[in-house]
Design an enzyme around this catalytic site. Structure first.
Site, PDB file in Angstrom:
ATOM      1  N   LEU A  67       0.805  -1.228   0.000  1.00  0.00           N
ATOM      2  CA  LEU A  67       0.000   0.000   0.000  1.00  0.00           C
ATOM      3  C   LEU A  67       0.838   1.278   0.000  1.00  0.00           C
ATOM      4  CD1 LEU A  67      -2.608  -1.009   2.735  1.00  0.00           C
ATOM      5  CD2 LEU A  67      -2.797  -1.269   0.264  1.00  0.00           C
ATOM      6  N   CYS A 106      -2.965   9.801  -7.074  1.00  0.00           N
ATOM      7  CA  CYS A 106      -2.549   9.295  -8.383  1.00  0.00           C
ATOM      8  C   CYS A 106      -3.457   9.792  -9.501  1.00  0.00           C
ATOM      9  CB  CYS A 106      -2.478   7.781  -8.372  1.00  0.00           C
ATOM     10  SG  CYS A 106      -3.980   7.013  -7.793  1.00  0.00           S
ATOM     11  N   GLU A 129      -1.546  -0.687  -9.638  1.00  0.00           N
ATOM     12  CA  GLU A 129      -2.207   0.609  -9.783  1.00  0.00           C
ATOM     13  C   GLU A 129      -1.141   1.642  -9.476  1.00  0.00           C
ATOM     14  OE1 GLU A 129      -3.447   3.925  -9.413  1.00  0.00           O
ATOM     15  OE2 GLU A 129      -4.406   3.393  -7.520  1.00  0.00           O
ATOM     16  N   GLU A 160       5.055  12.990 -12.903  1.00  0.00           N
ATOM     17  CA  GLU A 160       4.110  13.044 -11.785  1.00  0.00           C
ATOM     18  C   GLU A 160       4.788  13.764 -10.624  1.00  0.00           C
ATOM     19  OE1 GLU A 160       3.108   9.305  -9.781  1.00  0.00           O
ATOM     20  OE2 GLU A 160       1.043  10.024  -9.684  1.00  0.00           O
ATOM     21  N   LYS A 191       1.174  -4.894   3.566  1.00  0.00           N
ATOM     22  CA  LYS A 191       2.388  -4.119   3.860  1.00  0.00           C
ATOM     23  C   LYS A 191       2.014  -2.660   3.662  1.00  0.00           C
ATOM     24  CE  LYS A 191       5.940  -2.150   2.632  1.00  0.00           C
ATOM     25  NZ  LYS A 191       6.129  -0.722   3.002  1.00  0.00           N
ATOM     26  N   SER A 208       4.201   3.803  -6.874  1.00  0.00           N
ATOM     27  CA  SER A 208       4.867   4.410  -8.032  1.00  0.00           C
ATOM     28  C   SER A 208       5.082   3.384  -9.157  1.00  0.00           C
ATOM     29  CB  SER A 208       6.227   4.964  -7.604  1.00  0.00           C
ATOM     30  OG  SER A 208       7.040   3.914  -7.119  1.00  0.00           O
ATOM     31  N   TRP A 238       0.989   5.659   0.935  1.00  0.00           N
ATOM     32  CA  TRP A 238       0.710   6.457   2.126  1.00  0.00           C
ATOM     33  C   TRP A 238      -0.381   7.485   1.917  1.00  0.00           C
ATOM     34  CZ3 TRP A 238       1.708  11.043  -0.073  1.00  0.00           C
ATOM     35  CH2 TRP A 238       2.754  11.117  -1.011  1.00  0.00           C
ATOM     36  N   TYR A 255      10.300  -9.108  -9.361  1.00  0.00           N
ATOM     37  CA  TYR A 255      10.309 -10.064  -8.243  1.00  0.00           C
ATOM     38  C   TYR A 255       9.522 -11.327  -8.626  1.00  0.00           C
ATOM     39  CZ  TYR A 255      11.360  -5.957  -5.212  1.00  0.00           C
ATOM     40  OH  TYR A 255      11.893  -4.837  -4.634  1.00  0.00           O
TER      41      TYR A 255
HETATM   42  P1  NDP Z   1       6.395   3.703  -3.589  1.00  0.00           P
HETATM   43  O1  NDP Z   1       5.973   3.129  -4.869  1.00  0.00           O
HETATM   44  O2  NDP Z   1       7.837   3.805  -3.297  1.00  0.00           O
HETATM   45  O3  NDP Z   1       5.721   2.881  -2.375  1.00  0.00           O
HETATM   46  C1  NDP Z   1       4.522   2.142  -2.453  1.00  0.00           C
HETATM   47  C2  NDP Z   1       4.669   0.885  -1.602  1.00  0.00           C
HETATM   48  O4  NDP Z   1       5.703   0.044  -2.140  1.00  0.00           O
HETATM   49  C3  NDP Z   1       5.086   1.182  -0.165  1.00  0.00           C
HETATM   50  O5  NDP Z   1       4.474   0.264   0.709  1.00  0.00           O
HETATM   51  C4  NDP Z   1       6.583   0.994  -0.234  1.00  0.00           C
HETATM   52  O6  NDP Z   1       7.212   0.779   1.009  1.00  0.00           O
HETATM   53  C5  NDP Z   1       6.704  -0.199  -1.143  1.00  0.00           C
HETATM   54  N1  NDP Z   1       8.031  -0.264  -1.732  1.00  0.00           N
HETATM   55  C6  NDP Z   1       8.918   0.760  -1.918  1.00  0.00           C
HETATM   56  N2  NDP Z   1      10.072   0.300  -2.443  1.00  0.00           N
HETATM   57  C7  NDP Z   1       9.928  -1.041  -2.575  1.00  0.00           C
HETATM   58  C8  NDP Z   1      10.779  -2.078  -3.034  1.00  0.00           C
HETATM   59  N3  NDP Z   1      12.024  -1.823  -3.458  1.00  0.00           N
HETATM   60  N4  NDP Z   1      10.298  -3.331  -3.029  1.00  0.00           N
HETATM   61  C9  NDP Z   1       9.058  -3.606  -2.582  1.00  0.00           C
HETATM   62  N5  NDP Z   1       8.221  -2.677  -2.114  1.00  0.00           N
HETATM   63  C10 NDP Z   1       8.633  -1.397  -2.114  1.00  0.00           C
HETATM   64  O7  NDP Z   1       5.760   5.100  -3.422  1.00  0.00           O
HETATM   65  P2  NDP Z   1       6.270   6.227  -2.430  1.00  0.00           P
HETATM   66  O8  NDP Z   1       5.421   6.125  -1.277  1.00  0.00           O
HETATM   67  O9  NDP Z   1       7.731   6.200  -2.149  1.00  0.00           O
HETATM   68  O10 NDP Z   1       5.993   7.492  -3.323  1.00  0.00           O
HETATM   69  C11 NDP Z   1       6.846   7.808  -4.425  1.00  0.00           C
HETATM   70  C12 NDP Z   1       6.033   8.280  -5.594  1.00  0.00           C
HETATM   71  O11 NDP Z   1       5.170   7.229  -6.045  1.00  0.00           O
HETATM   72  C13 NDP Z   1       5.103   9.411  -5.303  1.00  0.00           C
HETATM   73  O12 NDP Z   1       5.748  10.629  -5.284  1.00  0.00           O
HETATM   74  C14 NDP Z   1       4.127   9.234  -6.422  1.00  0.00           C
HETATM   75  O13 NDP Z   1       4.645   9.765  -7.602  1.00  0.00           O
HETATM   76  C15 NDP Z   1       3.971   7.746  -6.538  1.00  0.00           C
HETATM   77  N6  NDP Z   1       2.863   7.199  -5.742  1.00  0.00           N
HETATM   78  C16 NDP Z   1       1.710   6.872  -6.338  1.00  0.00           C
HETATM   79  C17 NDP Z   1       0.645   6.430  -5.589  1.00  0.00           C
HETATM   80  C18 NDP Z   1      -0.659   6.085  -6.177  1.00  0.00           C
HETATM   81  O14 NDP Z   1      -1.671   6.249  -5.514  1.00  0.00           O
HETATM   82  N7  NDP Z   1      -0.681   5.551  -7.386  1.00  0.00           N
HETATM   83  C19 NDP Z   1       0.712   6.325  -4.154  1.00  0.00           C
HETATM   84  C20 NDP Z   1       1.983   6.628  -3.602  1.00  0.00           C
HETATM   85  C21 NDP Z   1       3.000   7.058  -4.396  1.00  0.00           C
HETATM   86  P3  NDP Z   1       7.860   2.067   1.736  1.00  0.00           P
HETATM   87  O15 NDP Z   1       6.736   2.807   2.271  1.00  0.00           O
HETATM   88  O16 NDP Z   1       8.744   1.548   2.774  1.00  0.00           O
HETATM   89  O17 NDP Z   1       8.625   2.824   0.704  1.00  0.00           O
END
Ligand code: NDP
Length: 507
Positions: free
Chosen positions: A165, A302, A267, A401, A191, A245, A167, A255
């Site tokens: 998920l 998003c 998504e 984005e 997670k 992202s 944040w 993976y």
């Molecule tokens: P991420 O894609 O990094 O995180 C989403 C989830 O994936 C979190 O639970 C994160 O854990 C987990 N994750 C991160 N890195 C890994 C990895 N290497 N392997 C497995 N799981 C992983 O989004 P962020 O929260 O860092 O945000 C970064 C950007 O992503 C934003 O600025 C935005 O552009 C986009 N985003 C898009 C969203 C949407 O609704 N579509 C939502 C959030 C972000 P952890 O929290 O520890 O990083």
């Protein structure tokens, strides 16, 4: 109902116990290593709590519990009515505890309490209720055959699934994935994002109280590189449903390829257009929609409509009114019910967004409103709204984005130009179109390459309508609606060959 006084919510915040442990196999437990992650209140910059930092061994523990529960049939094979009753009870418990859950989420994420209440008092429990009610109304099929066979097509739960998920909508995204996964009979690992695990951990207590059996729901707070990667690479997880992202979505595909080829539902990001054709009525509601499409949740959404593609003949009028409305947005403490714009998720994220603002100015966009000045030395990660005009497609802020309150207006000349610019993105999550002409509305809606098109209003639809993206915004998987079930069910054909001893009997 929203209480008007910030003191009301602050009093709840002051007495709320803050969850700190993972939830595995029906119990709250520390990470096996004893490690913790500090979670910060984005409004104050202060540490809120230390939460279990789950790693590979905790993922192993949770997957084993989830698999055991799945095999036992305690949830996966019970009568549909029994699963339905538990999920309906769960929905009621969420409603009854929604104010506390909303305060917890507001503290943890910086989201305005009014948004948390709307999501957690209404949308989250409604989602569990809707999928609960679907359980005993979903039928398989019987295929057409001759009398020598009977062919049934069944849908069975895929097994152990993981929801990874973001944040930005912590409990709502959890509900979009958990409700159909649990309704399907799957066992689930969640997670949450490292910044926002509070509300989902509290939700686990309510799940147990509702009667979801031990092992069926497991919550693993942790980091992406540790818990997230261990989930992605695990050989006994059957499916992952991910929101976040595009970069991390790509990692989950990798993976899966490197491990057990688990099914991956994605998504991801967006750079969605808000299109204003020359005949659109610029009513106060329409301007509200334009502003909320961009600045709702601080632009950390998003489906935020950040490319506002406006017929050149209307750009200045539209811009003036959007800027006027954006200036009136109430920025402030998340627990104040008047607040419309809270802090961004972290100081680092705020810095990233400000870098985009700087690139906009550097690359020649015209700043019609600058949010950078907003109380930049205050604690926390607040940032006011920024509006740029005269964007052209090649600019960084027109392509990438930003995930923050930075709106760009791009002038276009006519409907064909608007469509070309709108579709000229590697993303395809959402679009909004404003026009008074039904022919133009439907033409645009059909030609826009994205998963949701809103006409004459900004909306993602409701829980009955599927949500997901085209191109780099998503896979074929969808959240919400009956379509979401496809992520958690697999299809089985049972072909029964029958004898022909009675074939010649008439009647
Ligand atoms: P991420 O894609 O990094 O995180 C989403 C989830 O994936 C979190 O639970 C994160 O854990 C987990 N994750 C991160 N890195 C890994 C990895 N290497 N392997 C497995 N799981 C992983 O989004 P962020 O929260 O860092 O945000 C970064 C950007 O992503 C934003 O600025 C935005 O552009 C986009 N985003 C898009 C969203 C949407 O609704 N579509 C939502 C959030 C972000 P952890 O929290 O520890 O990083």
């Amino acid at each position: 109902m929203i209480h008007e006084s910030p003191a009301f919510y602050q009093a709840i915040a002051d007495r709320l116990p803050l969850p700190s442990k993972a939830f595995i196999d029906g119990s709250f437990v520390a990470a096996k290593s004893g490690a913790v992650i500090e979670t910060v209140n984005p409004a104050t910059g202060q540490v809120l709590a230390a939460v279990a930092h789950c790693q590979t061994e905790d993922v192993e523990h949770a997957v084993a519990a989830a698999r055991r529960a799945f095999r036992s049939g305690v949830w996966s094979r019970v009568a549909p009515e029994a699963r339905k009753a538990v999920l309906l009870r769960f929905a009621e418990l969420i409603r009854a505890n929604s104010t506390e859950l909303a305060v917890l989420e507001s503290l943890d994420s910086g989201k305005p309490i009014r948004d948390c209440l709307k999501e957690i008092a209404i949308e989250v429990p409604d989602t569990f209720q809707w999928y609960a009610e679907l359980i005993d109304k979903s039928f398989g099929k019987v295929a057409p055959t001759g009398e020598q066979a009977c062919a049934m097509i069944l849908r069975e739960p895929i097994g152990v699934v993981a929801a990874v998920l973001p944040w930005n909508f912590p409990l709502l995204m959890a509900a979009w994935k958990l409700a159909p996964a649990l309704a399907s009979g799957c066992s689930v690992l969640v997670k949450p994002a490292e910044q926002t695990s509070m509300s989902i951990l509290r939700l686990a207590e309510l799940a147990a109280e509702a009667g979801i059996p031990a092992g069926v729901l497991n919550i693993l707070p942790g980091l992406g590189e540790t818990a997230g990667q261990a989930i992605g690479r695990h050989g006994d997880i059957d499916a992952v449903s991910f929101t976040g992202s595009t970069e991390v979505g790509r990692l989950f595909l990798r993976y899966a390829a490197d491990s057990n080829l688990k099914s991956i539902g994605l998504e991801m990001g967006g750079k969605s257009p808000f299109i204003v054709l020359d005949d659109a009525e610029l009513s106060p509601e329409m301007i509200d929609n334009a502003v909320m499409a961009a600045f709702w949740n601080g632009g950390q959404n998003c489906s935020a409509n950040m490319r506002q593609i406006v017929d050149r003949s209307r750009q200045e009028e539209f811009l003036d009114r959007v800027v006027e409305r954006a200036k009136a947005l109430v920025i402030g403490a998340p627990l104040d019910p008047a607040t419309e714009l809270g802090p961004l998720i972290t100081r680092e994220h705020r810095r990233r967004v400000l870098d985009y603002v700087e690139s906009g100015s550097r690359e020649g966009a015209r700043a019609a409103l600058s949010g950078a000045a907003f109380d930049s030395n205050a604690p926390g990660s607040f940032l006011g709204p920024t509006v740029f005009a005269d964007l052209v497609p090649g600019m960084t802020i027109a392509r990438e984005e930003i995930f923050g309150p930075v709106l760009g207006v791009m002038p276009v000349d006519g409907i064909e130009h608007a469509l070309t610019i709108a579709n000229g993105s590697e993303y395809g999550l959402h679009a909004t179109v404003y026009t008074r002409d039904i022919d133009r509305a439907l033409f645009m809606a059909r030609r826009l390459a994205c998963g949701t098109v809103a006409v004459n209003g900004f909306t993602e639809g409701d829980l009955k309508t599927p949500f997901g993206g085209y191109k780099r915004s998503g896979s074929l998987a969808r959240d919400k609606g009956t379509e979401a079930m496809a992520q958690y069910l697999q299809t089985k054909t049972i072909w029964i060959s029958l004898g022909d001893a009675y074939a010649s009997i008439p009647g």
